[in-house]
Design an enzyme around this catalytic site. Structure first.
Site, short mmCIF file in Angstrom:
data_model
loop_
_atom_site.label_atom_id
_atom_site.label_comp_id
_atom_site.label_asym_id
_atom_site.label_seq_id
_atom_site.Cartn_x
_atom_site.Cartn_y
_atom_site.Cartn_z
N HIS A 265 11.14 0.80 4.44
CA HIS A 265 10.74 -0.24 3.49
C HIS A 265 11.19 -1.59 4.04
CE1 HIS A 265 9.59 -1.92 -0.34
NE2 HIS A 265 10.71 -2.62 -0.31
N GLY B 240 0.14 1.16 12.46
CA GLY B 240 0.98 2.24 12.96
C GLY B 240 2.01 1.84 14.00
N SER B 241 2.51 0.62 13.91
CA SER B 241 3.48 0.21 14.94
C SER B 241 4.80 0.95 14.78
CB SER B 241 3.70 -1.31 14.91
OG SER B 241 4.39 -1.72 13.75
N ASP C 129 10.96 3.63 -3.84
CA ASP C 129 11.89 2.78 -3.09
C ASP C 129 13.33 2.89 -3.59
OD1 ASP C 129 9.71 1.91 -1.60
OD2 ASP C 129 9.37 0.17 -2.88
N MET D 157 0.76 3.55 2.71
CA MET D 157 0.69 2.63 1.57
C MET D 157 0.16 3.25 0.28
SD MET D 157 2.11 0.13 2.99
CE MET D 157 1.91 -1.25 1.88
N ARG D 158 0.37 4.56 0.10
CA ARG D 158 0.03 5.19 -1.18
C ARG D 158 1.31 5.67 -1.85
NH1 ARG D 158 -4.66 3.79 -2.84
NH2 ARG D 158 -4.65 5.52 -4.32
#
Ligand code: GRF
Length: 193
Positions: free
Chosen positions: A105, A12-13, A141, A86-87
């Site tokens: 992205h 979570g950065s 994307d 990441m889903r």
């Protein structure tokens, strides 16, 4: 005041960079699909509401998407921010949040869509790499680009060094894109689904 829900899957950065930028908006919740996501503890310490919708608990992607959307909608956000989430989200989910769903992205889109972007950039021998904030559309994307940052690929780079150089730029551009959205400065009519 506008409100934001941030979705994470890991450390979570990027979420942290948005929280610490002091947005003129309320971070209504941080939601993770991974119960073990490191970013959840950070958010909770900051007094932000956290929730987990564990994708492993659902039989289908559609059922997960539906449960995730129900959790998000409890907070009636103006903006949903994917920050290392990441889903892959289905078309119904993406349409539900059309024009208010941003993603980051780790490549200069349209190059290197999908996973392992830093490794693939090194393998391709590109001299410039970077990151992209874009609106999310059903094609993975592919959505309209809001902002990009480029970094050099340097001699001796490995995946980790390159990833760290890109990540520093992610932390710079994502809060900026979110702030533009909150201030109503993004032309969302150009987002076609
Ligand atoms: C970032 O590089 C993001 O672009 C990618 O996954 C990483 C997540 O990092 N999708 P973090 O969880 O925000 O630290």
């Amino acid at each position: 005041m506008k409100s934001i829900v941030i979705l994470i899957s890991g450390r979570g950065s990027n979420m942290r960079s948005i929280v610490e930028a002091g947005m003129p908006a309320r971070i209504a919740a941080v939601i993770s699909n991974q119960p073990s996501a490191g970013g959840l503890a950070y958010a909770a310490e900051r007094g932000i509401t956290t929730a987990v919708v564990d994708h492993k608990a659902f039989d289908s992607r559609a059922a997960f998407d539906e449960a995730l959307a129900a959790e998000i909608d409890r907070f009636t956000p103006d903006l949903v921010v994917l920050a290392g989430f990441m889903r892959v989200l289905g078309e119904g989910f993406v349409r539900r949040y059309a024009n208010r769903l941003l993603n980051i992205h780790p490549s200069l889109l349209p190059s290197f869509q999908g996973l392992h972007t830093h490794r693939r950039a090194l393998e391709a021998g590109v001299k410039v790499h970077g990151c992209t904030v874009h609106f999310v559309t059903p094609a993975l994307d592919h959505g309209p680009i809001v902002i990009q940052a480029a970094v050099p690929v340097l001699p001796g780079d490995d995946e980790d060094r390159l990833a760290a150089r890109v990540l520093a730029e992610e932390h710079r551009i994502y809060p900026r894109a979110v702030q533009w959205f909150i201030e109503g400065r993004l032309d969302r009519k150009s987002t076609r689904l």
